[in-house]
Design an enzyme around this catalytic site. Structure first.
Site: not given
Length: 313
Positions: A30, A32, A124, A233, A283
């Site tokens: 998958s 994103e 966040d 990140f 993912h």
């Protein structure tokens, strides 16, 4: 972690043969994406989707900015994926700076648009460095959001998991309790934050099982081509970056093609080790670029399969 006999055999093969030789192609994947801010970024996004769609992803998800800052773009992107492709699309939803009524209305709009999968997140804080504070009329946390979404429609719901512990949780017990609450509220799977050590994932997977939390744990894979960006990140989500990663990218600032090769090699090796440990769903955090994820999937034996409807340019 505890290996099955099949996994031990697979681990032996991974050592005795070329790492990616003759994989069964049984991994599901998958992807994103994030919603585009400009026309040029939209072209890049749709080019990436067009490249990755033939791999037959289990689903693709579209992120949602802090405080709903990308709300309209996220909705438009997800709706277009549903409308113009054959790929199941998942929309991110967060609890940040929105009332229950506002979030519920967005969820109803997604259902009406044909979206059946939501990635439900606490989210966040809208301003970096601030602590999360729930909206006075909003959902308190991700578990609360999952329960609210399930009251609206029978969504398929994914949530987040943190192999190296959520930065806002005091310890692993509190972190696992939060995951349990999300599962009990109706979440079907947990997608992990990125990590760079297979041991981090396997240790976490074992901890989840030992805690009696019966939920699918899907590793989130971030192919790294910009170490400085990745450090930013990682600081936000408590992910450890090993020192060797810095050394591997030294001297490549002016060599983007070489940097891509190194990034693909590292991420593919991580995926291969996870595969040897029984992982069969990956993912990918694509950052709206297809090449690295496509190359890694190819190495894992994933090939273009089921026909996908033509994606509009």
């Amino acid at each position: 972690m505890t290996f099955t006999l099949n996994q031990l055999e697979e681990a032996r093969r991974a050592l005795d043969t070329p790492l990616f030789a003759d994989l069964a192609g049984d991994a599901s994947i998958s992807f994103e994406f994030f919603p585009p801010k400009t026309e040029k970024m939209e072209e890049t996004l749709w080019s990436a989707i067009q490249t990755l769609a033939p791999l037959g992803p289990r689903f693709v998800s579209v992120t949602y900015g802090a405080g709903g800052s990308t709300r309209e773009r996220t909705h438009a992107t997800v709706a277009r994926i549903v409308r113009e492709t054959g790929i199941p699309a998942a929309a991110h939803l967060t609890c940040v700076d929105a009332s229950r009524a506002e979030i519920d209305e967005i969820a109803r709009e997604y259902w009406a648009a044909g979206v059946r999968h939501i990635v439900a997140l606490r989210g966040d804080p809208p301003r970096e460095g601030e602590a999360f504070t729930a909206h006075p009329e909003g959902y308190a946390n991700a578990a609360d959001l999952v329960a609210g979404l399930k009251r609206i429609a029978p969504f398929d719901i994914s949530v987040a998991a943190y192999p190296e512990c959520h930065p806002d949780k005091k310890d692993l017990v509190a972190d696992l309790d939060a995951l349990r609450a999300k599962k009990d509220a109706g979440a079907a799977r947990a997608i992990t934050q990125f990590f760079f050590s297979p041991e981090a994932f396997f240790r976490y997977r074992d901890q989840v099982a030992a805690a009696g939390i019966d939920i699918e744990i899907v590793p989130g894979i971030l192919p790294v081509s910009n170490v400085a960006q990745t450090r930013r990140f990682a600081a936000m989500c408590n992910a450890a970056i090993p020192a060797w990663m810095d050394r591997l990218f030294e001297g490549l600032d002016d060599h983007p093609a070489a940097r891509q090769l190194v990034a693909a090699t590292l991420a593919a090796e991580l995926c291969r080790r996870l595969y040897a440990g029984g992982v069969r769903h990956f993912h990918f955090y694509t950052l709206n670029r297809a090449e690295l994820s496509f190359a890694i999937c190819h190495l894992l034996g994933v090939r273009a399969g089921a026909a996908i409807k033509e994606i509009a340019a």
